[in-house]
Design an enzyme around this catalytic site. Structure first.
Site, PDB file in Angstrom:
ATOM      1  N   LYS A 195      47.184  58.645 -35.104  1.00  0.00           N
ATOM      2  CA  LYS A 195      48.159  59.639 -34.644  1.00  0.00           C
ATOM      3  C   LYS A 195      48.823  59.270 -33.321  1.00  0.00           C
ATOM      4  CE  LYS A 195      48.791  62.211 -37.148  1.00  0.00           C
ATOM      5  NZ  LYS A 195      49.649  61.854 -38.312  1.00  0.00           N
TER       6      LYS A 195
ATOM      7  N   GLY B 270      51.703  57.314 -33.275  1.00  0.00           N
ATOM      8  CA  GLY B 270      53.036  56.788 -33.542  1.00  0.00           C
ATOM      9  C   GLY B 270      53.014  55.551 -34.421  1.00  0.00           C
ATOM     10  N   THR B 271      51.940  55.398 -35.182  1.00  0.00           N
ATOM     11  CA  THR B 271      51.776  54.220 -36.049  1.00  0.00           C
ATOM     12  C   THR B 271      52.916  54.093 -37.054  1.00  0.00           C
ATOM     13  OG1 THR B 271      49.481  55.021 -36.069  1.00  0.00           O
ATOM     14  CG2 THR B 271      49.947  52.965 -37.251  1.00  0.00           C
ATOM     15  N   THR B 272      53.235  55.213 -37.721  1.00  0.00           N
ATOM     16  CA  THR B 272      54.277  55.197 -38.749  1.00  0.00           C
ATOM     17  C   THR B 272      55.632  54.877 -38.117  1.00  0.00           C
ATOM     18  OG1 THR B 272      53.022  56.840 -40.000  1.00  0.00           O
ATOM     19  CG2 THR B 272      55.335  56.562 -40.599  1.00  0.00           C
ATOM     20  N   TRP B 273      55.862  55.446 -36.958  1.00  0.00           N
ATOM     21  CA  TRP B 273      57.107  55.249 -36.229  1.00  0.00           C
ATOM     22  C   TRP B 273      57.326  53.765 -35.925  1.00  0.00           C
ATOM     23  CZ3 TRP B 273      57.987  57.668 -30.681  1.00  0.00           C
ATOM     24  CH2 TRP B 273      59.363  57.684 -30.403  1.00  0.00           C
TER      25      TRP B 273
ATOM     26  N   HIS C 229      43.703  50.776 -37.586  1.00  0.00           N
ATOM     27  CA  HIS C 229      43.217  51.705 -36.561  1.00  0.00           C
ATOM     28  C   HIS C 229      41.903  51.185 -35.960  1.00  0.00           C
ATOM     29  CE1 HIS C 229      46.243  54.659 -37.308  1.00  0.00           C
ATOM     30  NE2 HIS C 229      45.783  55.083 -38.465  1.00  0.00           N
TER      31      HIS C 229
ATOM     32  N   SER D 141      47.275  66.302 -32.636  1.00  0.00           N
ATOM     33  CA  SER D 141      47.873  65.693 -33.815  1.00  0.00           C
ATOM     34  C   SER D 141      46.791  65.313 -34.841  1.00  0.00           C
ATOM     35  CB  SER D 141      48.669  64.459 -33.390  1.00  0.00           C
ATOM     36  OG  SER D 141      49.389  63.952 -34.476  1.00  0.00           O
TER      37      SER D 141
ATOM     38  N   TYR E 273      53.274  55.756 -26.407  1.00  0.00           N
ATOM     39  CA  TYR E 273      54.030  56.701 -27.220  1.00  0.00           C
ATOM     40  C   TYR E 273      55.038  57.469 -26.362  1.00  0.00           C
ATOM     41  CZ  TYR E 273      54.657  60.623 -30.533  1.00  0.00           C
ATOM     42  OH  TYR E 273      55.170  61.569 -31.382  1.00  0.00           O
TER      43      TYR E 273
ATOM     44  N   MET F 289      63.358  60.588 -40.028  1.00  0.00           N
ATOM     45  CA  MET F 289      62.142  60.115 -40.695  1.00  0.00           C
ATOM     46  C   MET F 289      61.469  61.248 -41.463  1.00  0.00           C
ATOM     47  SD  MET F 289      60.438  57.483 -37.930  1.00  0.00           S
ATOM     48  CE  MET F 289      58.936  57.265 -38.900  1.00  0.00           C
TER      49      MET F 289
ATOM     50  N   GLY G 240      56.126  65.260 -33.429  1.00  0.00           N
ATOM     51  CA  GLY G 240      56.575  64.049 -32.757  1.00  0.00           C
ATOM     52  C   GLY G 240      57.035  64.296 -31.329  1.00  0.00           C
TER      53      GLY G 240
END
Length: 295
Positions: free
Chosen positions: A47, A49-52, A109, A139, A195, A234, A259
């Site tokens: 959580k 900002g990995t996807t970002w 992770h 988060s 982040y 996104m 976010g």
């Protein structure tokens, strides 16, 4: 065909780190993973900002070369999750070994001591993203509520207590961010991002990423990337927002929730905040690693 949902796992101690079977069952294959010099590893505590950052890197490398992938292949297939191993889905290692695009962008992770040694031997580029502890806890709480393959989160106050004790999947936030920070001091192949910096000035951090990866992105490409990776864009993009992931129950909480920096203020009571700050000072007193909890 609907895949049968695995049951919520229990936490156990794995070489000093809390883990679940979904990330340890394939351990030998993970440890023997053959990294390549051109691999890019995105490492984070959950959580952060990995996807970002995964999406930013995927767009920088592939949006011009194969635009059709953007519409047809979910991000989690474009950026496989190294250690995941779950019944009914291809393991992260197998997924990575099947990839035919280069560079391979890989998500993990794992705390720094669990990273397969080939990443160090091959000097692969590693991008670590860290997020302040309070927003990370909030988060992670909402994520565990809606992710059926995470342990049962319980209520917020018991969850926060466990977060402080490091009884989370992938262990203690404190040890995770510190372990990677210390490793960075002696490893030129690690870029350590925050982040909060990404939120504050995405363009500046995008330039840092490009410079670290040796990419010369055109002004136009950077503009497109900046546009696509806006949170609201996104959130509505079904290839990146987790809506195609069967283990997520978006009715409980969306995978992409807010976010923002500072949402912790909507969750922490005054007392929780004081206790947390005190505990935080104790755990972080021997490091020069600094976080911002508001912008």
């Amino acid at each position: 065909m609907q895949m049968e949902l695995p049951s919520r796992p229990t936490l156990f101690d794995f070489h000093g780190v809390s883990m679940t079977k979904y990330f340890t069952d394939n351990w030998d294959s993970v440890q023997n993973f053959k990294a390549r010099p051109d691999d890019i590893l995105i490492a984070t505590y959950p959580k952060a900002g990995t996807t970002w950052v995964s999406y930013i890197l995927d767009l920088l490398h592939f949006s011009q070369m194969s635009p059709e992938r953007q519409e047809s292949v979910p991000l989690h297939d474009r950026v496989p999750f190294l250690e995941i191993h779950m019944p009914g889905i291809t393991s992260g290692v197998d997924e990575l070994n099947k990839l035919t695009t280069f560079p391979r962008i890989i998500k993990t992770h794992l705390p720094v001591q669990f990273i397969p040694k080939s990443f160090w031997e091959e000097n692969s580029k590693i991008i670590y993203v860290a997020r302040n502890a309070k927003d990370s806890a909030v988060s992670y709480f909402h994520f565990d509520r809606m992710n059926m393959v995470q342990p049962e989160p319980g209520d917020w106050s018991s969850f926060l207590q466990r977060f402080m004790e490091g009884k989370m999947v992938f262990g203690s936030w404190y040890e995770h961010v510190r372990g990677w920070w210390e490793k960075k001091q002696s490893s030129s192949n690690i870029l350590y991002l925050f982040y909060e910096d990404l939120i504050e000035d995405t363009e500046r951090e995008l330039d840092r990423l490009c410079s670290f990866l040796g990419l010369s992105a055109t002004i136009e490409l950077k503009r497109q990337v900046m546009e696509k990776v806006l949170f609201d864009n996104m959130k509505h993009n079904k290839m990146v927002n987790g809506s195609v992931d069967e283990v997520f129950d978006s009715k409980i909480s969306p995978f992409m929730r807010k976010g923002k920096v500072g949402d912790w203020k909507n969750h922490f009571t005054v007392q929780q905040n004081e206790q947390f700050d005190e505990d935080y000072k104790r755990k972080m007193k021997n490091t020069d690693l600094q976080f911002r909890t508001v912008l």
